[in-house]
Scaffold this motif. Sequence first.
Motif, PDB file in Angstrom:
ATOM      1  N   THR A 151       1.034  -1.294  -0.475  1.00 26.56           N
ATOM      2  CA  THR A 151       0.442  -0.453   0.192  1.00 26.56           C
ATOM      3  C   THR A 151       1.229   1.450   0.238  1.00 26.56           C
ATOM      4  N   ALA A 152       0.203   2.564  -0.985  1.00 20.97           N
ATOM      5  CA  ALA A 152       0.836   3.490  -0.676  1.00 20.97           C
ATOM      6  C   ALA A 152       0.401   4.390  -0.311  1.00 20.97           C
ATOM      7  N   PHE A 153       0.493   5.850  -0.488  1.00 18.53           N
ATOM      8  CA  PHE A 153      -0.127   7.131   0.202  1.00 18.53           C
ATOM      9  C   PHE A 153       0.578   8.059  -0.155  1.00 18.53           C
ATOM     10  N   GLY A 154       1.151   8.685  -1.152  1.00 17.08           N
ATOM     11  CA  GLY A 154       2.388  10.106  -1.585  1.00 17.08           C
ATOM     12  C   GLY A 154       1.444  10.822  -2.388  1.00 17.08           C
ATOM     13  N   HIS A 155       2.020  12.459  -2.209  1.00 20.30           N
ATOM     14  CA  HIS A 155       1.737  12.874  -2.525  1.00 20.30           C
ATOM     15  C   HIS A 155       3.024  14.153  -3.327  1.00 20.30           C
ATOM     16  N   GLY A 156       2.670  14.957  -3.525  1.00 25.09           N
ATOM     17  CA  GLY A 156       3.648  16.492  -3.556  1.00 25.09           C
ATOM     18  C   GLY A 156       4.022  17.743  -2.028  1.00 25.09           C
ATOM     19  N   GLY A 157       3.311  16.712  -0.994  1.00 19.22           N
ATOM     20  CA  GLY A 157       3.140  17.573   0.196  1.00 19.22           C
ATOM     21  C   GLY A 157       2.215  18.282   0.344  1.00 19.22           C
ATOM     22  N   PRO A 158       2.240  18.938   1.849  1.00 17.89           N
ATOM     23  CA  PRO A 158       1.274  19.330   2.092  1.00 17.89           C
ATOM     24  C   PRO A 158       1.195  21.196   1.780  1.00 17.89           C
ATOM     25  N   GLU A 159       2.302  21.102   1.406  1.00 20.41           N
ATOM     26  CA  GLU A 159       2.673  23.196   0.902  1.00 20.41           C
ATOM     27  C   GLU A 159       1.487  23.477  -0.519  1.00 20.41           C
ATOM     28  N   GLY A 160       0.994  22.395  -0.477  1.00 18.16           N
ATOM     29  CA  GLY A 160       0.544  22.852  -1.790  1.00 18.16           C
ATOM     30  C   GLY A 160      -0.749  22.773  -1.392  1.00 18.16           C
ATOM     31  N   SER A 168       3.898  25.757   6.278  1.00 21.93           N
ATOM     32  CA  SER A 168       3.300  25.573   7.457  1.00 21.93           C
ATOM     33  C   SER A 168       4.017  24.803   9.415  1.00 21.93           C
ATOM     34  N   TRP A 169       2.716  24.379   9.328  1.00 25.58           N
ATOM     35  CA  TRP A 169       2.974  23.931  10.877  1.00 25.58           C
ATOM     36  C   TRP A 169       3.475  22.324  10.285  1.00 25.58           C
ATOM     37  N   PHE A 170       3.209  21.473   9.389  1.00 28.35           N
ATOM     38  CA  PHE A 170       3.650  19.909   9.402  1.00 28.35           C
ATOM     39  C   PHE A 170       4.547  19.883   8.771  1.00 28.35           C
ATOM     40  N   PHE A 171       5.441  20.808   8.289  1.00 27.48           N
ATOM     41  CA  PHE A 171       7.250  20.823   8.355  1.00 27.48           C
ATOM     42  C   PHE A 171       7.740  20.966   9.556  1.00 27.48           C
ATOM     43  N   LYS A 172       7.570  21.552  11.460  1.00 29.61           N
ATOM     44  CA  LYS A 172       8.188  21.824  11.919  1.00 29.61           C
ATOM     45  C   LYS A 172       8.069  20.815  12.989  1.00 29.61           C
ATOM     46  N   LYS A 173       8.787  19.454  13.328  1.00 30.61           N
ATOM     47  CA  LYS A 173       9.526  18.915  14.318  1.00 30.61           C
ATOM     48  C   LYS A 173       8.084  19.235  15.685  1.00 30.61           C
ATOM     49  N   GLY A 233       3.738  -7.679   4.242  1.00 31.35           N
ATOM     50  CA  GLY A 233       3.492  -6.749   3.089  1.00 31.35           C
ATOM     51  C   GLY A 233       4.285  -5.577   3.324  1.00 31.35           C
ATOM     52  N   THR A 234       3.945  -4.150   2.495  1.00 32.92           N
ATOM     53  CA  THR A 234       5.036  -3.169   2.811  1.00 32.92           C
ATOM     54  C   THR A 234       3.836  -1.387   2.887  1.00 32.92           C
ATOM     55  N   LEU A 235       4.746  -0.774   3.130  1.00 30.87           N
ATOM     56  CA  LEU A 235       3.363   0.864   3.251  1.00 30.87           C
ATOM     57  C   LEU A 235       4.158   1.761   2.910  1.00 30.87           C
ATOM     58  N   ALA A 236       3.905   2.397   2.453  1.00 28.16           N
ATOM     59  CA  ALA A 236       4.768   3.800   1.535  1.00 28.16           C
ATOM     60  C   ALA A 236       4.073   5.211   1.638  1.00 28.16           C
ATOM     61  N   ALA A 237       4.312   5.961   2.451  1.00 28.41           N
ATOM     62  CA  ALA A 237       4.441   7.253   2.397  1.00 28.41           C
ATOM     63  C   ALA A 237       5.001   7.847   2.683  1.00 28.41           C
ATOM     64  N   SER A 238       4.711   9.512   1.384  1.00 32.35           N
ATOM     65  CA  SER A 238       5.626  10.005   0.550  1.00 32.35           C
ATOM     66  C   SER A 238       4.979  11.279   0.810  1.00 32.35           C
ATOM     67  N   TRP A 239       5.793  12.424   0.644  1.00 35.04           N
ATOM     68  CA  TRP A 239       5.448  13.984   0.092  1.00 35.04           C
ATOM     69  C   TRP A 239       6.957  14.279  -0.724  1.00 35.04           C
ATOM     70  N   SER A 240       7.283  12.523  -1.754  1.00 38.21           N
ATOM     71  CA  SER A 240       8.027  13.336  -2.653  1.00 38.21           C
ATOM     72  C   SER A 240       7.650  12.809  -4.158  1.00 38.21           C
ATOM     73  N   TYR A 241       6.156  12.586  -3.842  1.00 32.49           N
ATOM     74  CA  TYR A 241       5.705  12.365  -5.447  1.00 32.49           C
ATOM     75  C   TYR A 241       4.960  13.234  -5.904  1.00 32.49           C
ATOM     76  N   VAL A 242       6.128  13.901  -7.103  1.00 31.91           N
ATOM     77  CA  VAL A 242       5.705  14.987  -7.448  1.00 31.91           C
ATOM     78  C   VAL A 242       4.993  15.598  -9.243  1.00 31.91           C
TER      79      VAL A 242
END
Length: 342
Positions: A151-160, A168-173, A233-242
């Motif tokens: 399974t995967a869930f990815g997109h270009g990131g929350p800045e868009g 955004s707070w999304f990028f602040k640890k 199985g495998t799980l991928a999560a990413s903000w790098s799917y441009v």
Amino acid sequence: MLMMNIGVVGCGSIARHRHLQEYAAHPEVTITAVCDIVQERAEDLGSVYQAMTYTDFREMFEKEELDAVSVCTPNYLHAPISIAALEAGLHVLCEKPMATSSEEAEAMIEAAKNNRRWLMIAHNQRFVPSHVKARELIDSGSVGKIYSFRTAFGHGGPEGWSADGEDSWFFKKDEAFIGAMGDLGVHKTDLLRYLLGEEFTHVGAFIETSAKDHSTVDDTAVCILKSASGIIGTLAASWSYVSGEDNATVIYAEHAIMHLEDDPVNNLVVQYKDGSVVKYELGGIQTNEGNGQTSTGVIDAFVKALIDDEEPPVSGEEGKRSLEVILAALQADEEKTMVELT
């Protein structure tokens, strides 16, 4: 008709595009008040929905006659605001991930129990039509024993999509605690637990910050999961799917392979081992790209639970179990080992 008075804490994108729109469309809901520390945001949405506006959630809880609230704030505030709402006698729908630790999640669950109020976590993938149908097929036994998944869930990131873009707070640890794994990966752990009908017992992971120079949280992760019965199985999560969003899942079973949200038209494709193929056109999955579902099902499920006075379908306990898989992935990456969940 019983009308529920609803408040929303946090007036960012998830409140604007999901919670408030779906509450407004519900015939048994009145949006009574909204709250955000940025006064302009609260006033903007308050004017749209003819709701009272606040910059202090405690003041809103004290002054307004609310039945329930949605908590749509940065992750580090989920637990304290949810607990404050529950202690004020309000039911709570909290965005994911529900908390930043197991201890916080447990405190939320205890606050709900102690105050006899319902707590629901806004995991929306359980309500996607293709996922519901896949669960039906698995439960019926028609696809046989489950062997594996990816399974995967990815997109270009929350800045868009986030109200504050790259700031955004999304990028602040210190505010998000976790990046793509908490934004997207936790949705998939919840989906897999729902589909498979069992818990994960072992987690391995590689988690990186490689695509976002302005971020202090993870943006790319791949996990290996093993369930109680031995499904792997495998799980991928990413903000790098441009170039577009990937929200697909594949289930490998004894009698068939199931492709969920892997085709833009046929939301579920089942390839049986005898060569036959069954395609289901069920309507799109929710997406930030603007062409998905107009209703995630989350708000409808939450309001129904309140009206019927029954436990919501994604309870605090369910949210905690899904969170703990992600926490185990963080531990696995940090310690470079496989983590066993009890």
